[in-house]
Write an enzyme that holds these catalytic residues in place. Sequence first.
Site, short mmCIF file in Angstrom:
data_model
loop_
_atom_site.label_atom_id
_atom_site.label_comp_id
_atom_site.label_asym_id
_atom_site.label_seq_id
_atom_site.Cartn_x
_atom_site.Cartn_y
_atom_site.Cartn_z
N ASP A 445 -37.68 45.48 91.22
CA ASP A 445 -37.66 44.35 90.18
C ASP A 445 -36.47 43.43 90.43
O ASP A 445 -35.56 43.55 91.00
CB ASP A 445 -37.83 44.90 88.92
N ASP A 509 -46.60 39.96 84.58
CA ASP A 509 -46.37 40.93 83.22
C ASP A 509 -47.76 41.12 82.33
O ASP A 509 -47.82 41.72 81.49
CB ASP A 509 -45.06 40.90 82.61
C1 GLA Z 1 -40.10 43.69 84.12
C2 GLA Z 1 -41.33 44.12 85.13
C3 GLA Z 1 -42.19 45.09 84.17
C4 GLA Z 1 -41.38 46.53 84.14
C5 GLA Z 1 -39.93 46.09 83.38
C6 GLA Z 1 -39.44 47.42 83.39
O1 GLA Z 1 -40.22 43.31 83.07
O2 GLA Z 1 -41.98 42.89 85.16
O3 GLA Z 1 -43.40 45.46 84.95
O4 GLA Z 1 -41.23 47.02 85.38
O5 GLA Z 1 -39.56 44.95 84.00
O6 GLA Z 1 -38.02 47.15 82.65
#
Ligand code: GLA
Length: 705
Positions: A445, A509
């Site tokens: 990430d 997301d």
């Molecule tokens: C980001 C990612 C999510 C998740 C969160 C975890 O927002 O896009 O899919 O992995 O971090 O903190």
Amino acid sequence: MAPSSVYQLLADGVSLIIDTSSGTPVIAHWGKDVGLEKLEDQVQAILSESIPYASIDHPKNPGVWRENSRGFLGRPALSGHRTGQDWSPLFQLKSSERTETKLSFVSEDSLAGLKVKVSYEMLPSGVILISQSVSNTGTSDYFLEELLTWLPLPDQATGTMDFTGRWVLERQPQRRQIQSGTWAREVREGRTGHDYTIVQLALTEGANYQQGEVWSTGLMWSGNSRHLVEKLPSGRSTVAAGELLLPGEMILKPGQSYEAPTVVATYSFSGIDQISDRLYRWLRARPNHPTNIRPRPITLNVWEAVYFNHNLEKLLQLADVAKEVGVERMVLDDGWFGSRRDDSKGLGDWVVSKEVWPEGLKPLIDRVKSNGMEFGLWFEGEMVNADSDLYRAHPEWILKTGDRIPPEARHQQVLDLTHPGAFEHVFNQVDSILSNNEISYIKWDHNRVLTEPSHLGQAAVHNQTLAIYRMFDELKKKHPGLEIESCSSGGGRIDLGMAQHVDRFWTSDSNDALERQYIQRYSQIAIPPEMLGSHIGPTVGHITGRTHKLSFRAITALFGHAGIEWDLTETNELERAQLKSWTDYYKNNRALIHSGKTVRVDQPDDSAFVHGVVAQDKSKALFAFVQLRPTGGTLPGSLRFEGLDPLAIYKVIAEQPCGPAMFMSQKSPGWLEGATLTGAALATIGLRPPILAPENAILISLEKV
Ligand code: GLA
């Protein structure tokens, strides 16, 4: 015979013609192969222009370097200086090299102490890879400001399409007429960004998915970027792409060179779908393209199921239900390491938390493995919370300007991976987790933008970008078979550069199926479905609060690298049976979805999408009819199927592998029970769609008889 000054590269109907007779490379044509022979004479005729009043008396074609010294008044390809000197070069062509598929030109201005190179590589798919570099051959530092790759547009390209976006709403298209001036899409986030246009398109009037000519440029780069369309007072238009360099970011010492990110240029004579087809063929031809290694496994990511609440019992239960419904890979997301019990602390400490995982990850990994699944783990290695052991030990390892600490975002700062100590620290911690556990997949990430990203005071996005590429490449080298997913608060790091270092992108997301219909459609213009994670979310979406039937969520998630992001322990028996039927369906169809041509059928209105995948040999196809909004009339618009073999006869079957859609009619059209039609009839006349309630979809499978 004098050596030729005209060069042509050709592949799959695409032509690139370059003329060097004026002493600089000039692109005479980029577009459709028009079968030009005896190029010299024709190209001279094509390039000859009027000399207008009130202009330079003997204008020169500015060629690809677009120097002001040639009388050109648009934006030059190269900008830079030596503390005010040598800002206006005049490049003379020094050498040209050609092979069947590649042209390279080296030009120099010995007075300015600058050498520039450009090469064009035509791939079998009709994709052209363009690489440019500049070298400082002078005796003092050269302050490079910009090195853009420009391509001419023909006058019939009158519009552009690019993509904007934000968190949970990535890749929203915008179309506009090309007008005088410069249209710039810039990203200054220090990462690719949600607002990044993976490709910028120029189109002829009325061009759409199947029709019209389209010129596409994209950048193989994951840092700051610039995509431009420029229309000069002359009326001529050009497109450009390149890295956006921050002030003083690139100072070339004598002897040093700068390699601009490669530009991926593609042309289509039959709409946007052919742009996608060419880009997919380029990416799929790579030996390490994920589907050339193995089929894409159904993935369960537990983020929306447990968030930071890591509890072994619960996760073991999840692993068992995952097995029952046919999942092939389970991914443990954020929260397993250091003091990371919420997003305010622990980031940067890549050591399994004793507090929540007293016996380590082994008990969970063992269960996942014995359930026949692979195990994946989340990292965010470029980041650090101030409240972490790493930051306490090395506050100097963050990107910052002087002593000024950048504003926090999600309570975090960006680690300076150009610092050898920081790079090694992250590499070693991740490596140790991967070496001591059976982990074949990581989700990586990048949850914040970069502000004032300096290394020892100098802007460092360029080097930080190269560092993350190196991190991924070295991790893969050390752990053969390791797959990496690029995530950045969802789809904030999806680009053609990162596509060379990772196997999958987290598309957004938002798992809301309605939003996903749009986000996936437009992300897939440049990125093939097998590289885009698409998961079935919970019944009530966590991001938008919308409620969708399982069938709609499942059909939406099918056209990608499919998975699930839902607390499966809260599902009932019927839902689990439907999920199992869907994972079986995905497994039977993924070879088609991940190798065929993606088709987006042009629709009369925007209430429905018809999209699908047609096998390369046209022997079969799988389409979705998606009712996005209520139909305008009582009866919905057409349902046509493009891309089939017009002469072949196809068996048409409506399919609902994950529970039924909601129909709004007394009776559906008879063909839903099965029909046989020619490819030509299916493309031209089509069928009458069923009346679906909004936010519902059905699948239609077509097979040659
Ligand atoms: C980001 C990612 C999510 C998740 C969160 C975890 O927002 O896009 O899919 O992995 O971090 O903190």
